[in-house]
Motif scaffolding. Structure first.
Motif, PDB file in Angstrom:
ATOM      1  N   PRO A 100       5.921 -16.472  50.069  1.00 38.33           N
ATOM      2  CA  PRO A 100       7.042 -17.109  51.337  1.00 38.33           C
ATOM      3  C   PRO A 100       6.682 -18.768  51.577  1.00 38.33           C
ATOM      4  N   GLU A 101       5.822 -19.347  51.712  1.00 37.91           N
ATOM      5  CA  GLU A 101       5.259 -20.474  51.714  1.00 37.91           C
ATOM      6  C   GLU A 101       5.823 -21.451  50.543  1.00 37.91           C
ATOM      7  N   ASP A 102       5.989 -20.986  49.377  1.00 37.32           N
ATOM      8  CA  ASP A 102       6.453 -21.429  48.102  1.00 37.32           C
ATOM      9  C   ASP A 102       8.208 -22.315  48.600  1.00 37.32           C
ATOM     10  N   THR A 103       8.392 -20.804  49.059  1.00 36.04           N
ATOM     11  CA  THR A 103       9.858 -21.837  49.295  1.00 36.04           C
ATOM     12  C   THR A 103      10.108 -22.807  49.908  1.00 36.04           C
ATOM     13  N   ALA A 104      10.938 -23.458  48.991  1.00 41.14           N
ATOM     14  CA  ALA A 104      11.579 -24.938  49.049  1.00 41.14           C
ATOM     15  C   ALA A 104      12.299 -25.689  48.190  1.00 41.14           C
ATOM     16  N   VAL A 105      12.946 -26.779  48.280  1.00 37.16           N
ATOM     17  CA  VAL A 105      13.787 -27.544  47.523  1.00 37.16           C
ATOM     18  C   VAL A 105      12.709 -28.158  46.293  1.00 37.16           C
ATOM     19  N   TYR A 106      13.116 -28.351  44.807  1.00 32.03           N
ATOM     20  CA  TYR A 106      11.856 -28.545  43.865  1.00 32.03           C
ATOM     21  C   TYR A 106      12.485 -29.440  43.185  1.00 32.03           C
ATOM     22  N   TYR A 107      11.981 -30.722  43.061  1.00 32.74           N
ATOM     23  CA  TYR A 107      12.613 -31.932  42.814  1.00 32.74           C
ATOM     24  C   TYR A 107      11.966 -32.373  41.154  1.00 32.74           C
ATOM     25  N   CYS A 108      12.247 -32.969  40.155  1.00 34.63           N
ATOM     26  CA  CYS A 108      11.641 -33.256  39.313  1.00 34.63           C
ATOM     27  C   CYS A 108      11.372 -34.834  39.422  1.00 34.63           C
ATOM     28  N   ASN A 109      10.397 -35.380  38.539  1.00 32.31           N
ATOM     29  CA  ASN A 109      10.053 -37.414  38.964  1.00 32.31           C
ATOM     30  C   ASN A 109      10.234 -37.734  37.598  1.00 32.31           C
ATOM     31  N   ALA A 110      10.511 -38.144  37.181  1.00 34.25           N
ATOM     32  CA  ALA A 110       9.662 -38.974  35.717  1.00 34.25           C
ATOM     33  C   ALA A 110       9.598 -40.567  36.547  1.00 34.25           C
ATOM     34  N   LYS A 111       8.052 -41.153  35.889  1.00 35.80           N
ATOM     35  CA  LYS A 111       8.117 -42.585  36.601  1.00 35.80           C
ATOM     36  C   LYS A 111       7.608 -43.267  35.115  1.00 35.80           C
ATOM     37  N   PHE A 112       8.690 -43.941  34.802  1.00 33.79           N
ATOM     38  CA  PHE A 112       8.002 -45.805  34.255  1.00 33.79           C
ATOM     39  C   PHE A 112       8.511 -46.698  34.532  1.00 33.79           C
ATOM     40  N   LEU A 113       7.588 -47.643  35.382  1.00 31.61           N
ATOM     41  CA  LEU A 113       8.374 -49.090  35.469  1.00 31.61           C
ATOM     42  C   LEU A 113       8.537 -48.813  36.683  1.00 31.61           C
ATOM     43  N   ALA A 114       9.438 -47.305  36.722  1.00 38.23           N
ATOM     44  CA  ALA A 114      10.525 -46.920  38.188  1.00 38.23           C
ATOM     45  C   ALA A 114      10.242 -45.874  38.103  1.00 38.23           C
ATOM     46  N   ALA A 115      10.394 -45.412  39.618  1.00 40.24           N
ATOM     47  CA  ALA A 115      10.632 -43.578  39.798  1.00 40.24           C
ATOM     48  C   ALA A 115      12.105 -43.299  39.109  1.00 40.24           C
ATOM     49  N   TYR A 116      12.425 -41.860  39.596  1.00 40.43           N
ATOM     50  CA  TYR A 116      13.602 -41.116  38.729  1.00 40.43           C
ATOM     51  C   TYR A 116      13.765 -39.911  39.221  1.00 40.43           C
ATOM     52  N   TRP A 117      15.254 -38.764  39.715  1.00 43.64           N
ATOM     53  CA  TRP A 117      14.958 -38.345  40.734  1.00 43.64           C
ATOM     54  C   TRP A 117      15.562 -37.304  39.894  1.00 43.64           C
ATOM     55  N   GLY A 118      15.819 -35.734  40.199  1.00 48.71           N
ATOM     56  CA  GLY A 118      16.691 -34.864  40.250  1.00 48.71           C
ATOM     57  C   GLY A 118      17.364 -34.370  40.736  1.00 48.71           C
ATOM     58  N   GLN A 119      18.419 -34.053  41.449  1.00 48.05           N
ATOM     59  CA  GLN A 119      18.722 -33.328  41.932  1.00 48.05           C
ATOM     60  C   GLN A 119      18.911 -32.194  43.274  1.00 48.05           C
ATOM     61  N   GLY A 120      17.833 -31.344  42.317  1.00 44.45           N
ATOM     62  CA  GLY A 120      16.688 -30.355  43.109  1.00 44.45           C
ATOM     63  C   GLY A 120      16.936 -29.569  42.576  1.00 44.45           C
ATOM     64  N   THR A 121      16.864 -27.749  42.879  1.00 39.46           N
ATOM     65  CA  THR A 121      17.028 -26.738  42.514  1.00 39.46           C
ATOM     66  C   THR A 121      15.973 -26.318  44.108  1.00 39.46           C
ATOM     67  N   GLN A 122      16.866 -24.753  44.259  1.00 41.37           N
ATOM     68  CA  GLN A 122      15.942 -24.369  45.439  1.00 41.37           C
ATOM     69  C   GLN A 122      15.444 -23.187  44.968  1.00 41.37           C
ATOM     70  N   VAL A 123      14.174 -22.769  45.525  1.00 37.91           N
ATOM     71  CA  VAL A 123      13.365 -22.030  45.130  1.00 37.91           C
ATOM     72  C   VAL A 123      13.238 -21.148  46.438  1.00 37.91           C
ATOM     73  N   THR A 124      13.742 -19.661  46.316  1.00 34.21           N
ATOM     74  CA  THR A 124      13.025 -19.089  47.868  1.00 34.21           C
ATOM     75  C   THR A 124      12.161 -17.464  47.122  1.00 34.21           C
ATOM     76  N   VAL A 125      11.477 -17.680  47.982  1.00 32.80           N
ATOM     77  CA  VAL A 125      10.341 -16.314  47.504  1.00 32.80           C
ATOM     78  C   VAL A 125      10.676 -15.410  49.396  1.00 32.80           C
ATOM     79  N   SER A 126      11.236 -14.321  49.027  1.00 33.46           N
ATOM     80  CA  SER A 126      10.888 -13.548  49.988  1.00 33.46           C
ATOM     81  C   SER A 126       9.307 -12.711  50.464  1.00 33.46           C
ATOM     82  N   SER A 127       9.660 -12.587  51.851  1.00 37.03           N
ATOM     83  CA  SER A 127       7.975 -11.512  51.762  1.00 37.03           C
ATOM     84  C   SER A 127       8.227 -10.270  51.580  1.00 37.03           C
TER      85      SER A 127
END
Length: 114
Positions: free
Chosen positions: A87-114
Motif C-alpha cells: 500500500p505504501e507504493d501508492t503514488a503517481v509515478y513519473y518517468c524522467n530523462a536526463k541529457f543536458l536537461a531534465a524531461y518529465w512525463g505526465q505521470g501514471t497513478q498506481v494504487t495498491v489496496s490492502s
C-alpha cells in the motif's frame, strides 16, 4: 525536445504486480539516463529507480528486491517491473530523462489496496 508518455498504472491488491512503460520521442533516448520517480499525496517526489545509458541501475532502498528497471533502446522505452506491491507504493509515478536537461512525463497513478 523530448516527450515522455507513461502507461501501465492502475489499481492492484497488495502483493500484486504491475509493469510501467515510458515511451520516449527524440533521438537522445539511448544516451540519456532514465529514471522513475513517484510522488504520494503530501510527500515530496522521490527517486524510485534509475538506469544509465550503459545499463547501470540504482534503486531506492524501499523498493530493492521488488522493483526492476530496464530499458529497450530499439523501442525508446524504459520499464519498471513492480512486484510484491505494498500500500505504501501508492503514488503517481513519473518517468524522467536526463541529457543536458531534465524531461518529465505526465505521470501514471498506481494504487495498491490492502
Amino acid at each position: 525536445q523530448v516527450q515522455l508518455v507513461e502507461s501501465g498504472g492502475g489499481l492492484v491488491q497488495a502483493g500484486g504486480s504491475l509493469r510501467l512503460s515510458c515511451a520516449a520521442s527524440g533521438s537522445i533516448f539511448s544516451i540519456s539516463t532514465m529514471g522513475w520517480y513517484r510522488q504520494a499525496p503530501g510527500k515530496q517526489r522521490e527517486l524510485v529507480a534509475g538506469i544509465t545509458s550503459g545499463g547501470v541501475t540504482n534503486y531506492a532502498d524501499s523498493v530493492k528486491g521488488r522493483f526492476t528497471i530496464s530499458r529497450e533502446n530499439a523501442k525508446n522505452t524504459v520499464y519498471l517491473q513492480m512486484n510484491s506491491l505494498k500500500p505504501e507504493d501508492t503514488a503517481v509515478y513519473y518517468c524522467n530523462a536526463k541529457f543536458l536537461a531534465a524531461y518529465w512525463g505526465q505521470g501514471t497513478q498506481v494504487t495498491v489496496s490492502s
